[in-house]
Design an enzyme around this catalytic site. Structure first.
Site, mmCIF file in Angstrom:
data_model
loop_
_atom_site.group_PDB
_atom_site.id
_atom_site.type_symbol
_atom_site.label_atom_id
_atom_site.label_comp_id
_atom_site.label_asym_id
_atom_site.label_seq_id
_atom_site.Cartn_x
_atom_site.Cartn_y
_atom_site.Cartn_z
ATOM 1 N N CYS A 1 -4.883 2.450 -3.573
ATOM 2 C CA CYS A 1 -3.628 2.987 -3.002
ATOM 3 C C CYS A 1 -2.461 2.022 -3.207
ATOM 4 C CB CYS A 1 -3.782 3.333 -1.525
ATOM 5 S SG CYS A 1 -5.007 4.594 -1.230
ATOM 6 N N GLN B 1 -4.702 -5.272 7.013
ATOM 7 C CA GLN B 1 -5.751 -6.170 6.495
ATOM 8 C C GLN B 1 -5.743 -7.540 7.168
ATOM 9 O OE1 GLN B 1 -8.024 -5.050 4.641
ATOM 10 N NE2 GLN B 1 -7.129 -3.182 3.801
ATOM 11 N N ASP C 1 2.987 -4.632 8.043
ATOM 12 C CA ASP C 1 1.783 -3.818 7.910
ATOM 13 C C ASP C 1 0.592 -4.764 8.020
ATOM 14 O OD1 ASP C 1 -0.433 -2.475 7.055
ATOM 15 O OD2 ASP C 1 0.421 -1.803 5.149
ATOM 16 N N HIS D 1 0.872 -1.181 0.000
ATOM 17 C CA HIS D 1 0.000 0.000 0.000
ATOM 18 C C HIS D 1 0.907 1.229 0.000
ATOM 19 C CE1 HIS D 1 -2.770 2.933 1.883
ATOM 20 N NE2 HIS D 1 -3.742 2.160 1.448
ATOM 21 N N LYS E 1 -10.388 -0.730 10.715
ATOM 22 C CA LYS E 1 -10.502 -1.938 9.878
ATOM 23 C C LYS E 1 -10.716 -3.173 10.751
ATOM 24 C CE LYS E 1 -7.324 -0.166 6.334
ATOM 25 N NZ LYS E 1 -8.138 0.312 5.237
HETATM 26 N N1 C6P Z 1 -6.378 0.448 2.800
HETATM 27 C C1 C6P Z 1 -8.231 0.065 1.317
HETATM 28 O O1 C6P Z 1 -9.352 0.318 0.861
HETATM 29 P P1 C6P Z 1 -5.111 3.702 7.209
HETATM 30 O O2 C6P Z 1 -5.599 4.596 6.119
HETATM 31 O O3 C6P Z 1 -3.924 4.296 7.950
HETATM 32 O O4 C6P Z 1 -6.191 3.234 8.121
HETATM 33 O O5 C6P Z 1 -4.598 2.353 6.494
HETATM 34 C C2 C6P Z 1 -3.650 2.419 5.483
HETATM 35 C C3 C6P Z 1 -3.391 1.060 4.914
HETATM 36 C C4 C6P Z 1 -2.156 0.484 5.119
HETATM 37 N N2 C6P Z 1 -1.886 -0.756 4.677
HETATM 38 C C5 C6P Z 1 -2.791 -1.486 4.023
HETATM 39 C C6 C6P Z 1 -2.455 -2.870 3.587
HETATM 40 C C7 C6P Z 1 -4.069 -0.959 3.780
HETATM 41 O O6 C6P Z 1 -4.967 -1.692 3.143
HETATM 42 C C8 C6P Z 1 -4.366 0.353 4.206
HETATM 43 C C9 C6P Z 1 -5.685 0.985 3.904
HETATM 44 C C10 C6P Z 1 -7.700 0.892 2.464
HETATM 45 O O7 C6P Z 1 -7.549 -0.845 0.865
HETATM 46 C C11 C6P Z 1 -7.798 2.351 2.170
HETATM 47 S S1 C6P Z 1 -6.739 2.846 0.849
#
Ligand code: C6P
Length: 417
Positions: A375, A214, A211, A134, A237
């Protein structure tokens, strides 16, 4: 998952209808259709327990923490710190002070890149990430590499969306200082072999950030078993509120690292000449934090524990199998990301329609999915795509949601064919 049709008996035990009753937002119609919420990788819905925890906190305990001698402040502080202990147990970290509250996965990664990366990286050093990251796990590393003269290297991925572990083995050297890898890809669903990668990186003398945005809320996460040095996730999430997230870091590393931001709560003493810093984890929590968010996150993790992460994982695996089987009925549809180890995220493209048009038609059918590059623009380039349509599942999804998705996709074909 392996793509066979047998149902896991454990998953049978998960009462999805009862779970759905705990999520008020699911009980509505969108464009006159039953809502099938399949955008859980973007954010999950919140159970009543989380909404109640937020309401209770603001109705009875609201105060600033770590400051007041008055009762409300003490109660708020106790709750905030109690949840830290719950997060520790949830991830199986060793100490409460290894848990740092942040805004989300993005801030957690920026903290490590800026503080740890800024501390250790020298010109010629290397930071290794993967081709399925991401932007949150790419850009912070680009920024610190630019600042320090280190280089960013990228582990390639296969056409199926699996990490090329052999390529990583060739890449690792004494120059590698940090490996930053996504646990579960938000665009492909790939579950990466994080323990293997941690072992390989540690042998080369590098530290590892995972990270977990997910992964948490879809499978058990054990940072000690994984052996990673840092682990990042977002509360929203994982059934919790937005604006709260967690950075796990090994105490010995967090201890060495300089603060990420300056301000209240992170200091011990301040003069106009200099400041001394507070101990962990306050050193990394400058300013008034998202107290209610932390308390809501605690309720979310309790809810997940109550259902059981093993059962959730088995349920989502069954749903994925069913969805993969049914989606094959839709002509002209191609899945993007077919790794052997895969979480319940389905990215796809169709010959007749652009992903945004797929998303719009599905919305009219009450089916919420995400479309776009998610992203992960470099990953999209790897597949020669600008965008995909993505359905992502959570514990409260049922076969009815999959059926609604498939029905909607047939309508997409009718409209555009
Ligand atoms: N992915 C998606 O629709 P934040 O925005 O900080 O809560 O998470 C960022 C982020 C970091 N790593 C991974 C693997 C992610 O999937 C995400 C966020 C969302 O896939 C929003 S782009």
């Amino acid at each position: 998952m392996s793509m066979t049709t047998t149902e896991s008996p454990i998953a049978e035990a998960l009462d999805v209808e009862a779970i759905r009753r705990d999520f008020p937002v699911l009980h509505q119609e969108v464009h006159g259709r039953r809502l099938a919420y399949l955008d859980n990788a973007a954010t999950t819905q919140k159970p009543v327990a989380v909404l109640d925890a937020l309401r209770h906190y603001y109705s009875t305990d609201n105060a600033n923490i770590h400051r007041g001698v008055h009762t409300l402040s003490q109660r708020a502080t106790e709750e905030y710190e109690r949840v830290r202990g719950e997060v520790r147990a949830f991830m199986n970290a060793r100490y409460d002070h290894e848990i740092v509250y942040v805004r989300g996965a993005t801030e957690a990664i920026n903290l490590v890149a800026s503080s740890y990366g800024g501390m250790v990286l020298k010109p010629g050093d290397e930071v290794v990430i993967s081709g399925m990251e991401h932007h949150s796990n790419i850009v912070p590393w680009q920024m610190v590499c630019e600042r320090t003269g280190a280089h960013l290297r990228v582990i390639p991925i296969t056409d199926d969306g699996e990490l090329c572990v052999d390529a990583l083995a060739d890449m690792l050297s004494e120059r590698t200082k940090i490996v930053a890898l996504v646990h579960v890809s938000n665009s492909l669903g790939t579950i990466n072999p994080v323990r293997e990668v941690v072992n390989m990186a540690h042998e080369a003398g590098a530290k590892v950030l995972i990270d977990g945005a997910q992964a948490v809320s879809h499978m058990p996460v054990d940072v000690q078993a994984t052996g990673c040095d840092f682990y990042a996730f977002s509360g929203h999430k994982a059934l919790g509120p937005t604006g709260i997230g967690v950075l796990y870091g090994k105490a010995e590393l967090l201890d060495l690292m300089p603060p990420y931001q300056g301000g209240g709560d992170m200091i011990e003493t301040v003069t106009f000449e200099r400041a001394t810093y507070n101990k962990l984890p306050a050193k990394f929590e400058a300013g008034t934090p998202h107290i209610a968010g932390a308390i809501g996150l605690g309720a979310a993790l309790q809810y997940l524990n109550g259902v059981g992460l093993d059962r959730i994982s088995a349920h989502e695996e069954n749903l994925l199998r069913y969805a993969v089987e049914r989606i094959a009925e839709v002509p002209g549809l191609r899945l993007v990301g077919t790794a052997r180890e895969k979480a319940a995220i389905l990215s796809f493209v169709m010959d007749v329609a652009h992903p945004h048009d797929i998303g719009t038609i599905l919305d009219l059918q009450g089916v919420a999915i995400r479309t776009g590059h998610h992203c992960t623009m470099p990953l999209m380039q790897r597949y020669g795509l600008a965008a995909t349509a993505r359905a992502s599942f959570a514990l409260y999804n049922s076969r009815d949601d999959v059926d609604a998705l498939i029905h909607g996709l047939h309508i997409v074909r009718e409209v555009f064919h």
